[in-house]
Design a protein around this motif. Structure first.
Motif, PDB file in Angstrom:
ATOM      1  N   LEU A   1       0.862  -1.176   0.000  1.00 17.47           N
ATOM      2  CA  LEU A   1       0.000   0.000   0.000  1.00 17.47           C
ATOM      3  C   LEU A   1       0.901   1.229   0.000  1.00 17.47           C
ATOM      4  CD1 LEU A   1      -2.557  -1.208   2.666  1.00 17.47           C
ATOM      5  CD2 LEU A   1      -3.006  -0.879   0.237  1.00 17.47           C
ATOM      6  N   HIS A   2       0.460   2.241  -0.671  1.00 15.80           N
ATOM      7  CA  HIS A   2       1.244   3.471  -0.727  1.00 15.80           C
ATOM      8  C   HIS A   2       0.333   4.631  -0.338  1.00 15.80           C
ATOM      9  CE1 HIS A   2       4.041   6.464  -2.385  1.00 15.80           C
ATOM     10  NE2 HIS A   2       2.958   7.058  -2.835  1.00 15.80           N
ATOM     11  N   ARG A   3       0.832   5.513   0.524  1.00 15.29           N
ATOM     12  CA  ARG A   3       0.041   6.683   0.912  1.00 15.29           C
ATOM     13  C   ARG A   3       0.465   7.856   0.027  1.00 15.29           C
ATOM     14  NH1 ARG A   3      -2.634   7.827   5.964  1.00 15.29           N
ATOM     15  NH2 ARG A   3      -1.753   5.915   6.739  1.00 15.29           N
ATOM     16  N   ILE A   4      -0.514   8.465  -0.623  1.00 10.89           N
ATOM     17  CA  ILE A   4      -0.225   9.570  -1.542  1.00 10.89           C
ATOM     18  C   ILE A   4       0.370  10.751  -0.756  1.00 10.89           C
ATOM     19  CG2 ILE A   4      -1.307  11.259  -3.107  1.00 10.89           C
ATOM     20  CD1 ILE A   4      -1.116   8.442  -4.300  1.00 10.89           C
ATOM     21  N   THR A   5       1.527  11.195  -1.216  1.00 10.44           N
ATOM     22  CA  THR A   5       2.189  12.308  -0.538  1.00 10.44           C
ATOM     23  C   THR A   5       1.583  13.624  -1.023  1.00 10.44           C
ATOM     24  OG1 THR A   5       3.814  12.550  -2.288  1.00 10.44           O
ATOM     25  CG2 THR A   5       4.370  11.024  -0.511  1.00 10.44           C
ATOM     26  N   PRO A   6       1.754  14.706  -0.237  1.00 12.03           N
ATOM     27  CA  PRO A   6       1.249  16.014  -0.695  1.00 12.03           C
ATOM     28  C   PRO A   6       1.834  16.392  -2.061  1.00 12.03           C
ATOM     29  CG  PRO A   6       1.976  16.112   1.598  1.00 12.03           C
ATOM     30  CD  PRO A   6       2.345  14.749   1.098  1.00 12.03           C
ATOM     31  N   GLN A   7       3.121  16.030  -2.291  1.00 17.06           N
ATOM     32  CA  GLN A   7       3.742  16.352  -3.583  1.00 17.06           C
ATOM     33  C   GLN A   7       3.036  15.642  -4.733  1.00 17.06           C
ATOM     34  OE1 GLN A   7       5.330  15.439  -0.841  1.00 17.06           O
ATOM     35  NE2 GLN A   7       7.342  16.385  -0.638  1.00 17.06           N
ATOM     36  N   GLN A   8       2.723  14.361  -4.504  1.00 18.37           N
ATOM     37  CA  GLN A   8       2.042  13.603  -5.563  1.00 18.37           C
ATOM     38  C   GLN A   8       0.654  14.166  -5.814  1.00 18.37           C
ATOM     39  OE1 GLN A   8       2.674   9.738  -3.723  1.00 18.37           O
ATOM     40  NE2 GLN A   8       3.876   9.079  -5.469  1.00 18.37           N
TER      41      GLN A   8
ATOM     42  N   ASP B   1      -0.264  17.272  -5.286  1.00 17.86           N
ATOM     43  CA  ASP B   1      -0.075  18.569  -5.941  1.00 17.86           C
ATOM     44  C   ASP B   1       0.146  18.427  -7.433  1.00 17.86           C
ATOM     45  OD1 ASP B   1      -0.363  20.027  -3.717  1.00 17.86           O
ATOM     46  OD2 ASP B   1       1.781  20.484  -3.417  1.00 17.86           O
ATOM     47  N   LYS B   2       0.856  17.381  -7.815  1.00 16.15           N
ATOM     48  CA  LYS B   2       1.149  17.178  -9.235  1.00 16.15           C
ATOM     49  C   LYS B   2      -0.066  16.689  -9.999  1.00 16.15           C
ATOM     50  CE  LYS B   2       6.034  16.259  -9.376  1.00 16.15           C
ATOM     51  NZ  LYS B   2       6.281  15.798  -7.983  1.00 16.15           N
ATOM     52  N   GLY B   3      -1.123  16.334  -9.289  1.00 15.62           N
ATOM     53  CA  GLY B   3      -2.308  15.828  -9.973  1.00 15.62           C
ATOM     54  C   GLY B   3      -2.108  14.413 -10.469  1.00 15.62           C
ATOM     55  N   LEU B   4      -1.337  13.630  -9.715  1.00 15.50           N
ATOM     56  CA  LEU B   4      -1.119  12.233 -10.061  1.00 15.50           C
ATOM     57  C   LEU B   4      -2.463  11.504 -10.133  1.00 15.50           C
ATOM     58  CD1 LEU B   4       1.133  10.125 -10.461  1.00 15.50           C
ATOM     59  CD2 LEU B   4       1.042   9.698  -8.003  1.00 15.50           C
ATOM     60  N   LYS B   5      -2.665  10.763 -11.256  1.00 17.33           N
ATOM     61  CA  LYS B   5      -3.975  10.134 -11.482  1.00 17.33           C
ATOM     62  C   LYS B   5      -3.884   8.616 -11.460  1.00 17.33           C
ATOM     63  CE  LYS B   5      -6.010  13.477 -14.690  1.00 17.33           C
ATOM     64  NZ  LYS B   5      -5.089  14.317 -15.414  1.00 17.33           N
ATOM     65  N   CYS B   6      -4.972   7.991 -11.107  1.00 22.30           N
ATOM     66  CA  CYS B   6      -5.089   6.543 -11.275  1.00 22.30           C
ATOM     67  C   CYS B   6      -5.268   6.286 -12.772  1.00 22.30           C
ATOM     68  CB  CYS B   6      -6.296   6.030 -10.502  1.00 22.30           C
ATOM     69  SG  CYS B   6      -6.743   4.337 -10.900  1.00 22.30           S
ATOM     70  N   PRO B   7      -4.410   5.454 -13.383  1.00 24.07           N
ATOM     71  CA  PRO B   7      -4.482   5.268 -14.843  1.00 24.07           C
ATOM     72  C   PRO B   7      -5.785   4.621 -15.303  1.00 24.07           C
ATOM     73  CG  PRO B   7      -2.428   4.353 -13.942  1.00 24.07           C
ATOM     74  CD  PRO B   7      -3.316   4.692 -12.773  1.00 24.07           C
ATOM     75  N   VAL B   8      -6.463   3.896 -14.417  1.00 26.66           N
ATOM     76  CA  VAL B   8      -7.680   3.205 -14.834  1.00 26.66           C
ATOM     77  C   VAL B   8      -8.872   4.161 -14.865  1.00 26.66           C
ATOM     78  CG1 VAL B   8      -9.332   1.372 -14.291  1.00 26.66           C
ATOM     79  CG2 VAL B   8      -6.885   0.939 -14.083  1.00 26.66           C
ATOM     80  N   CYS B   9      -9.155   4.832 -13.748  1.00 24.11           N
ATOM     81  CA  CYS B   9     -10.364   5.656 -13.689  1.00 24.11           C
ATOM     82  C   CYS B   9     -10.062   7.125 -13.978  1.00 24.11           C
ATOM     83  CB  CYS B   9     -11.041   5.509 -12.335  1.00 24.11           C
ATOM     84  SG  CYS B   9     -10.029   6.146 -10.989  1.00 24.11           S
ATOM     85  N   LEU B  10      -8.776   7.473 -14.084  1.00 26.26           N
ATOM     86  CA  LEU B  10      -8.345   8.834 -14.407  1.00 26.26           C
ATOM     87  C   LEU B  10      -8.737   9.879 -13.363  1.00 26.26           C
ATOM     88  CD1 LEU B  10      -8.884   8.884 -18.282  1.00 26.26           C
ATOM     89  CD2 LEU B  10      -6.775   8.450 -17.012  1.00 26.26           C
ATOM     90  N   LEU B  11      -9.097   9.441 -12.162  1.00 27.21           N
ATOM     91  CA  LEU B  11      -9.355  10.399 -11.086  1.00 27.21           C
ATOM     92  C   LEU B  11      -8.038  10.737 -10.399  1.00 27.21           C
ATOM     93  CD1 LEU B  11     -12.581   8.940  -9.438  1.00 27.21           C
ATOM     94  CD2 LEU B  11     -12.367  10.914 -10.965  1.00 27.21           C
TER      95      LEU B  11
ATOM     96  N   GLU C   1      -4.524  13.597  -1.439  1.00 27.10           N
ATOM     97  CA  GLU C   1      -3.465  13.527  -0.442  1.00 27.10           C
ATOM     98  C   GLU C   1      -3.867  12.570   0.690  1.00 27.10           C
ATOM     99  OE1 GLU C   1      -2.248  17.460   0.625  1.00 27.10           O
ATOM    100  OE2 GLU C   1      -1.405  16.757   2.515  1.00 27.10           O
ATOM    101  N   GLU C   2      -2.902  11.767   1.134  1.00 27.66           N
ATOM    102  CA  GLU C   2      -3.133  10.822   2.248  1.00 27.66           C
ATOM    103  C   GLU C   2      -3.962   9.612   1.845  1.00 27.66           C
ATOM    104  OE1 GLU C   2      -2.049  11.236   5.815  1.00 27.66           O
ATOM    105  OE2 GLU C   2      -0.695  12.362   4.529  1.00 27.66           O
ATOM    106  N   GLU C   3      -4.425   9.575   0.604  1.00 27.80           N
ATOM    107  CA  GLU C   3      -5.201   8.424   0.163  1.00 27.80           C
ATOM    108  C   GLU C   3      -4.286   7.201   0.091  1.00 27.80           C
ATOM    109  OE1 GLU C   3      -8.437   7.574  -3.393  1.00 27.80           O
ATOM    110  OE2 GLU C   3      -6.906   9.088  -3.680  1.00 27.80           O
TER     111      GLU C   3
END
Ligand code: ZN
Ligand code: ZN
Length: 156
Positions: free
Chosen positions: A65-72, A74-84, A88-90
């Motif tokens: 499991l990976h916890r989304i960092t504030p930097q990630q 901020d960059k608008g990192l998306k899930c490639p499948v659903c594109l959402l 942060e913290e997810e």
């Protein structure tokens, strides 16, 4: 910290690759929307022509499991499948190829087939036929390699 795009500089340039990649992502999305993706693949007996079997359950369960960092975030990192965009913290799942997905997006997919829908990195499976096929493919590749070497040694 290096950016997501530096670390993931693996965008395929060849249109055929790009097409296959998009096809996989499309499949992953239809699966998420509850559509059945099995039809059409099952009547093909050659593994090269169909989706590999599901990823091994133990492997899927142990995906980190990976916890989304504030930097990630901020960059608008998306899930490639659903594109959402990830929040942060997810908490998301990290594949061995370092691609990140929502559990709800990647888990149903890995229950169907063993590869990352983005880069086709393959996880081990519980299917002995398929594992045998993979080993066989690797042996064939090595043999071809040796033949090429031999050919090279004879003609140089
Ligand atoms: Zn998702
Ligand atoms: Zn990947």
């Amino acid at each position: 910290m290096t950016s997501y795009f530096d670390e993931h500089d693996c965008e395929p340039t060849n249109p055929e690759e790009q097409y296959r990649q998009n096809a996989l992502l499309e499949l992953a999305r239809s699966l998420m929307q509850g559509l059945d993706i099995d039809s059409g693949w099952l009547d093909v007996s050659d593994w090269d022509q169909r989706l590999p079997p599901p990823a091994a359950k133990a492997v899927v369960q142990s995906l980190p499991l990976h916890r989304i960092t504030p930097q990630q975030a901020d960059k608008g990192l998306k899930c490639p499948v659903c594109l959402l965009e990830f929040e942060e913290e997810e908490t998301v799942r990290e594949m061995p190829c370092k691609h990140l997905f929502h559990s709800g997006c990647i888990l149903p997919w890995l229950g169907k087939t063993n590869s990352c829908p983005l880069c086709r990195f393959e996880l081990p499976t519980d299917n002995s036929d398929y594992e045998e096929f993979k080993k066989d493919k690797e042996r064939r590749r090595q043999r071809e390699h040796r033949l090429e070497d031999l050919h090279g040694a004879m003609y140089t």
